[in-house]
Design a protein around this motif. Sequence first.
Motif, PDB file in Angstrom:
ATOM      1  N   LYS A  69      -1.966  11.415  24.280  1.00 37.72           N
ATOM      2  CA  LYS A  69      -2.432  10.202  23.591  1.00 37.72           C
ATOM      3  C   LYS A  69      -2.264   9.033  24.546  1.00 37.72           C
TER       4      LYS A  69
ATOM      5  N   PHE B 218      -7.021   9.642  21.552  1.00 43.11           N
ATOM      6  CA  PHE B 218      -6.535  11.019  21.492  1.00 43.11           C
ATOM      7  C   PHE B 218      -7.256  11.792  22.598  1.00 43.11           C
TER       8      PHE B 218
ATOM      9  N   TRP C  74       9.480  14.020  19.937  1.00 37.57           N
ATOM     10  CA  TRP C  74       9.117  14.390  18.561  1.00 37.57           C
ATOM     11  C   TRP C  74       9.522  15.821  18.221  1.00 37.57           C
ATOM     12  N   SER C  75      10.221  16.490  19.136  1.00 30.89           N
ATOM     13  CA  SER C  75      10.663  17.879  18.903  1.00 30.89           C
ATOM     14  C   SER C  75       9.509  18.821  18.614  1.00 30.89           C
TER      15      SER C  75
ATOM     16  N   SER D 153      20.055  10.853  12.699  1.00 31.50           N
ATOM     17  CA  SER D 153      20.992  11.897  12.258  1.00 31.50           C
ATOM     18  C   SER D 153      20.501  13.264  12.719  1.00 31.50           C
TER      19      SER D 153
ATOM     20  N   LEU E  83      18.461  25.759  16.343  1.00 34.50           N
ATOM     21  CA  LEU E  83      19.399  25.319  15.296  1.00 34.50           C
ATOM     22  C   LEU E  83      20.182  26.475  14.667  1.00 34.50           C
TER      23      LEU E  83
ATOM     24  N   ALA F 249       3.542  11.401  12.041  1.00 33.42           N
ATOM     25  CA  ALA F 249       2.808  10.408  11.241  1.00 33.42           C
ATOM     26  C   ALA F 249       3.685   9.159  11.204  1.00 33.42           C
TER      27      ALA F 249
END
Length: 535
Positions: free
Chosen positions: A335, A410, A464-465, A269, A310, A47
């Motif tokens: 997109k 989209f 965007w992972s 970060s 992670l 977003a």
Amino acid sequence: MTARMAARYDAIVVGGGHNGLVAAAYLARAGRKVLVLERRHVLGGAAVTEEVFPGFHISVCSYVVSLLRPEIIRDLDLPRHGLEILPLDGTFTPMPSGDHLWRMNDHARTRREIYRHSPTDAEAYDEYAKAMVEMARFVKPILSMVPPDPFSFDLPGFARLADLGQRFRRLTRGQQHSLLQLMTMSAADMLDQWFETDVLKATMSASGIIGTFLGVRSPGTAYVLLHHYMGEIDGAFRSWGFSRGGTGAISLAIAGAAREAGVEIRTESPVERIEVAGGRATGVVLKGGDEIRADVVVSSADPRVTFEKLCPPGTLDGDFLRGVRRFKFRGSSGKVNLALDALPDFTCLPGPGAHLRGAVSVSPGVEYMERAYDDAKYGDFSRRPYIDMVIPTLTDPSVAPPGKHILSCFVQYAPYKLREGTWDEKREAFGDAVIDTIAEYAPNLRKIILHRQVVTPLDLEREWSLSEGNIFQGELSLEQLFFLRPVPGWARYRTPLRSLYLCGSATHPGGGIMGASGRLAALEVLKDTGGGGRA
Ligand SMILES: Cc1cc2nc3c(=O)[nH]c(=O)nc-3n(C[C@H](O)[C@H](O)[C@H](O)COP(=O)(O)OP(=O)(O)OC[C@H]3O[C@@H](n4cnc5c(N)ncnc54)[C@H](O)[C@@H]3O)c2cc1C
């Protein structure tokens, strides 16, 4: 590299998407010292608004909003932090025959338009709308509910299930039947029971496939249709809308509320590792080696990123990891964002007009939609895809230079796994297929394009992972919803590592700009850690 120790927090939120920011805001409002760590240079996750071309502020991923929970808007006082939702008026579907279907927010006009195509369907449309509103009313409270855990002795969960059962019993026979159909049928089969107009069924069935690797004739897609319908009866906005400033403005409003509550937010970060000791998450290590400790780590990244990338190897048990690996991502959408010098001119309804202020849908027939899926099933992007377009500049001119426009497309299907070649090789061909498809209905398109941005599922994963480019952090298929999302037995935001929680759209109630996962996760954290305060 030697780890450098920094300040200690009550909670670290991994990821500054809208759910991470909502979770952080609720935790801080309850008096917690909270740090949000976002790997990108900008907040918002999917977003997000970015100035992709000079003067063009583009909602790069998500582009319309409807499901944002009213309780979050209220609690965080989001309008005071800049949230403004502008109406998106209806859906316009151009047809190859030169005709069109234009459903507006005005019920009487929509009925007249459908009547033009089929008097029988105009009658059925009222009944259908009523039935869907009733179904949505039944299902909607689930969006704000922590899923029960039927796999353990969970008394409050059983009470919630019993309540759901009671509410089901209070539905009429017809409503019960419709609900079961919605849970099991394909969107197209379900709509076949109501309507005869092909273009109407195709356009309506499209919401059933968004974000899934399924076709409009695949069982289970009727429920996704309902998921998208729920916003249409929302007390807050009642319909789909644009956020002034793009969808990133929603995330920034939430970030504003979070900062006001005391949250510290850092961009650029990236968290490289979640620290684990004695079966607990104890903090994170950033790329570069800085170590930050916290009592609780709340991850808004998807389960594959959180648990397989992670969490240090060997800290999670095999059964749980197998559940994570079974969770289906299978990205299927892309997109194409276009900066335009003028408005597209549709042959079937020429000139600028109100039909361009809503969604414009390339979904001319059910067979067209299913053929688009056929391409994807065998590892290619759709040569003639389903496209859902909006022109936000007609409603919010602030996002582009004067007189210029944005066409946000989209596109489905764009399967993450290609049979041949890579997405980097196919990006431009995919963009061309989208533009060629739209140009069949709006032939002036090619001449008015100033710039184009093509976002592939691989881009969604890299930038965007989003694993495998799934727009919802995992498919919204029935076997991955409610108490099964993301892993059976672990649907209540907790994880096998004490003090590690999930709060992204991979958790119940799933994808879309809702904020519900972030809020529910924060409330569970507060429950476990002796919450209180204003949350
Ligand atoms: C192309 C596209 C179109 C969409 N269209 C719509 C739409 O029109 N309407 C709608 O309601 N929904 C839409 N969606 C879905 C909606 O945008 C998402 O469901 C929602 O934004 C997800 O929010 P989230 O906070 O759960 O996760 P995300 O937005 O995925 O946020 C997770 C955040 O975590 C960050 N992160 C990941 N790993 C790390 C790390 N190691 N360290 C630090 N940070 C990390 C990511 O960078 C990201 O910012 C769309 C999504 C996409 C991709």
